[in-house]
Design an enzyme around this catalytic site. Structure first.
Site, PDB file in Angstrom:
ATOM      1  N   LYS A  64       0.843  -1.200   0.000  1.00 17.53           N
ATOM      2  CA  LYS A  64       0.000   0.000   0.000  1.00 17.53           C
ATOM      3  C   LYS A  64       0.875   1.245   0.000  1.00 17.53           C
ATOM      4  O   LYS A  64       1.997   1.209   0.488  1.00 17.53           O
ATOM      5  CB  LYS A  64      -0.853   0.028   1.288  1.00 17.53           C
ATOM      6  CG  LYS A  64      -2.027  -0.922   1.303  1.00 17.53           C
ATOM      7  CD  LYS A  64      -2.797  -0.777   2.614  1.00 17.53           C
ATOM      8  CE  LYS A  64      -3.937  -1.763   2.716  1.00 17.53           C
ATOM      9  NZ  LYS A  64      -5.025  -1.543   1.765  1.00 17.53           N
TER      10      LYS A  64
ATOM     11  N   ARG B 245     -10.467 -11.397   1.935  1.00 17.36           N
ATOM     12  CA  ARG B 245     -11.323 -12.435   1.353  1.00 17.36           C
ATOM     13  C   ARG B 245     -10.638 -13.801   1.381  1.00 17.36           C
ATOM     14  O   ARG B 245     -11.300 -14.837   1.347  1.00 17.36           O
ATOM     15  CB  ARG B 245     -11.726 -12.024  -0.070  1.00 17.36           C
ATOM     16  CG  ARG B 245     -10.568 -11.806  -1.008  1.00 17.36           C
ATOM     17  CD  ARG B 245     -10.942 -10.976  -2.229  1.00 17.36           C
ATOM     18  NE  ARG B 245     -11.147  -9.552  -1.889  1.00 17.36           N
ATOM     19  CZ  ARG B 245     -11.576  -8.641  -2.742  1.00 17.36           C
ATOM     20  NH1 ARG B 245     -11.844  -8.974  -3.998  1.00 17.36           N
ATOM     21  NH2 ARG B 245     -11.725  -7.385  -2.369  1.00 17.36           N
TER      22      ARG B 245
HETATM   23  N1  BES Z   1      -8.019  -3.742   4.474  1.00 15.89           N
HETATM   24  C1  BES Z   1      -8.270  -3.302   3.161  1.00 15.89           C
HETATM   25  C2  BES Z   1      -9.594  -2.534   3.034  1.00 15.89           C
HETATM   26  C3  BES Z   1      -9.654  -1.207   3.720  1.00 15.89           C
HETATM   27  C4  BES Z   1      -9.267  -0.064   3.064  1.00 15.89           C
HETATM   28  C5  BES Z   1     -10.177  -1.115   4.999  1.00 15.89           C
HETATM   29  C6  BES Z   1      -9.372   1.162   3.710  1.00 15.89           C
HETATM   30  C7  BES Z   1     -10.276   0.101   5.623  1.00 15.89           C
HETATM   31  C8  BES Z   1      -9.887   1.231   4.985  1.00 15.89           C
HETATM   32  C9  BES Z   1      -8.349  -4.487   2.207  1.00 15.89           C
HETATM   33  O1  BES Z   1      -7.592  -5.597   2.544  1.00 15.89           O
HETATM   34  C10 BES Z   1      -7.836  -4.001   0.886  1.00 15.89           C
HETATM   35  O2  BES Z   1      -6.725  -3.590   0.804  1.00 15.89           O
HETATM   36  N2  BES Z   1      -8.703  -4.047  -0.108  1.00 15.89           N
HETATM   37  C11 BES Z   1      -8.371  -3.599  -1.399  1.00 15.89           C
HETATM   38  C12 BES Z   1      -9.014  -4.550  -2.368  1.00 15.89           C
HETATM   39  C13 BES Z   1      -8.514  -4.439  -3.767  1.00 15.89           C
HETATM   40  C14 BES Z   1      -7.053  -4.744  -3.854  1.00 15.89           C
HETATM   41  C15 BES Z   1      -9.318  -5.398  -4.617  1.00 15.89           C
HETATM   42  C16 BES Z   1      -8.905  -2.181  -1.575  1.00 15.89           C
HETATM   43  O3  BES Z   1      -9.909  -1.828  -0.989  1.00 15.89           O
HETATM   44  O4  BES Z   1      -8.265  -1.417  -2.293  1.00 15.89           O
HETATM   45 ZN    ZN Z   2      -5.571  -5.389   1.890  1.00 19.75          ZN
END
Ligand code: BES
Ligand code: ZN
Ligand code: ZN
Length: 504
Positions: free
Chosen positions: A283, A357
């Site tokens: 990230k 997931r």
């Molecule tokens: N933990 C994150 C989701 C999240 C983002 C929670 C911001 C709280 C605040 C999750 O694991 C994630 O990174 N999801 C990705 C999914 C994508 C790669 C398909 C996302 O939301 O960008």
């Molecule tokens: Zn994630």
């Protein structure tokens, strides 16, 4: 009243009168009593009412300091009009009064509940009073265990509910007892969620949950990586592969003492990613610190399970929590890797940041083994959830109308909104893989919350009732509600899942 709570909550007493430094009164708008503010009322307050400063409008809170040594301070709070009054308004009022109480450094507070409950039926009072207490206590939550200077030295020492109505004692006692349990469980969820990931490791949560299960008479099973591997939970295991901290699966089992025939069996499942760096699909740095909250799904289900258990749920509850840390390293799962899930399906991991997931897929499959009547999972699954819904409601997905209705009924009781989104199989097209049964993501940011749910659906067997709640948009920083902290975990949906587990 003494209560066996985890957190040291300000003691709550009740009776006809009280001796303390401050007494709070409540008034409705357009109410004769408010206009006249009866004879015993100090002139300062009568004046506030006469000159129109205080009308009983919602969200108005006045503090009048006693002018002589022997005079107590008074708080007068407006409730708005009686016809618009709801438990949520009581919750907001509780928080606003509490915030004023702490600002004015009140040490012992009396709360005249007769004004608050004026004109309410018994059933209505049974939701107004707990809501008020929740708002009051929840607004005072702090997470200061890592601060050298605690701000606790001017804390409120006691609260006294004052009522003229003596017949209500047993009734009041039960409300106080149940409310303090609710508040305690929400505090627990907030504590878990706020814990930084250097302390809040999978092992930490497994140990804490084991201890809590012992205290409250639940069965608890913890699996480490070797046992998870025996269970063929490779999809779960691949998320923690890059971390030096061992992943853990925790299973809490609550069995009601009186086994009524009509009782149902509810399984709750929570995402417990103790830190989500994104893994190899790292990230960006901005606000990455918030990803310590990525185990809020698990924290929420622990709070809800303990709340339902402590309130004496007649339903059986099996709660599965999957804890792992998502880190990049030489051992980390890489984009393009193909992993076989516990249910035998293969997944091409195209983005290691779509890890929630993966841990949940195996957890959902495991939940089937316990043969529940329904499985409900919750997770901070997608950032796209905020794009879709902002912050007022989290996303609900389900394969069953009755489950949807039951959950909606719970949200009506708790006033924590959920909004249902479609779970149409056509969305699966986006995550079909060239090389495996599915991909864990699509190269498309639109509709991301729905795709997360569609992915999870691949782990639900035919005939199993299931719901998924993506609470990524409401897990933390919900200070627009005065009973939530400005920064950090909200504890939202603990009450809803507990209500659902008890009433399904
Ligand atoms: N933990 C994150 C989701 C999240 C983002 C929670 C911001 C709280 C605040 C999750 O694991 C994630 O990174 N999801 C990705 C999914 C994508 C790669 C398909 C996302 O939301 O960008
Ligand atoms: Zn994630
Ligand atoms: Zn995540």
């Amino acid at each position: 009243m003494k209560s066996d709570t985890i957190h040291s909550l300000t003691p709550l007493h009740f009776g006809k009168s009280f001796e303390g430094d401050t007494l709070a009164h409540f008034y409705f708008q357009n109410d004769k009593k408010t206009a006249a503010l009866h004879g015993e009322t100090p002139t300062e307050i009568q004046d506030l009412a006469k000159n129109g400063t205080f009308t009983g409008a919602a969200k108005s809170v006045f503090f009048v300091r006693g002018s002589y040594i022997d005079q107590i301070n008074l708080i007068i709070a407006g409730l708005g009009t009686k016809k618009d009054f709801t438990p949520e308004k009581a919750r907001l009022t509780g928080a606003m009064v509490a915030n004023r109480v702490s600002l004015e450094k009140v040490k012992s507070l009396g709360i005249n509940i007769d004004g608050l409950l004026k004109g309410s039926s018994k059933a209505m009072a049974e939701s107004i009073l707990p809501a008020f207490l929740e708002g009051f206590y929840l607004s005072q939550y702090t997470f200061d265990k890592y601060k050298s200077q605690k701000n606790g030295n001017q804390k409120l020492e006691s609260i006294h509910l004052v009522s003229e109505d003596r017949r209500n004692e047993a009734w009041l006692k039960k409300i106080i007892h149940d409310s303090l349990i609710t508040i305690d469980c929400i505090f627990l969820t907030r504590d878990f969620s706020n814990e930084p990931s250097n302390h809040g490791t999978p092992e930490f949560y497994a140990n804490e949950i084991s201890k809590l299960c012992k205290t409250y008479g639940l069965k608890c099973k913890v699996m480490g990586e070797a046992e998870a591997r025996k269970e063929k939970m490779e999809l779960f295991l691949c998320v923690g592969a890059g971390s030096d901290r061992e992943s853990k699966v925790v299973i809490m089992e609550y069995t009601p003492k009186t086994g009524a025939k009509s009782a149902n069996h509810v399984s709750l499942v929570g995402k417990g990613v103790t830190f989500d760096s994104g893994g190899i699909s790292l990230k960006p740095g901005m606000r990455m610190e918030d990803m310590k909250h990525d185990m809020t799904g698990s924290a929420t289900m622990v709070g809800a399970t303990l709340m339902a258990a402590r309130l004496g749920s007649k339903n059986k509850i099996t709660t599965i929590l999957v804890f792992a840390e998502n880190m990049p390293s030489g051992k980390a799962t890489q984009p393009g890797n193909i992993i076989k899930a516990r249910n035998g399906k293969t997944v091409e991991i195209i983005n290691t940041d779509a890890e929630g997931r993966l841990v949940l897929g195996d957890a959902l499959d495991l939940a089937h083994d316990y043969e529940p009547d329904v499985i409900v999972d919750t997770a901070t699954l997608t950032g796209a959830c905020s794009v879709a819904l902002g912050k007022l409601a989290s996303a609900l997905f389900t394969n069953d109308d009755k489950v949807s209705k039951a959950l909606m009924k719970s949200t009506e009781a708790t006033e924590e909104a959920l909004w249902q989104l479609p779970l149409w199989d056509e969305y699966f097209e986006d995550i079909k893989s060239n090389y495996a049964d599915m991909m864990n993501s699509a190269n498309d940011s639109n509709g991301g919350t729905i795709r997360g749910a569609i992915f999870l659906k691949q782990f639900i067997k035919p005939g199993m009732k299931w719901a998924h709640i993506d609470l990524a948009n409401r897990a933390y920083d919900q200070g627009y509600l005065p009973y939530n902290p400005r920064k950090g975990s909200s504890g939202v949906y603990v009450r809803t899942f507990a209500h659902f587990a008890m009433n399904y």
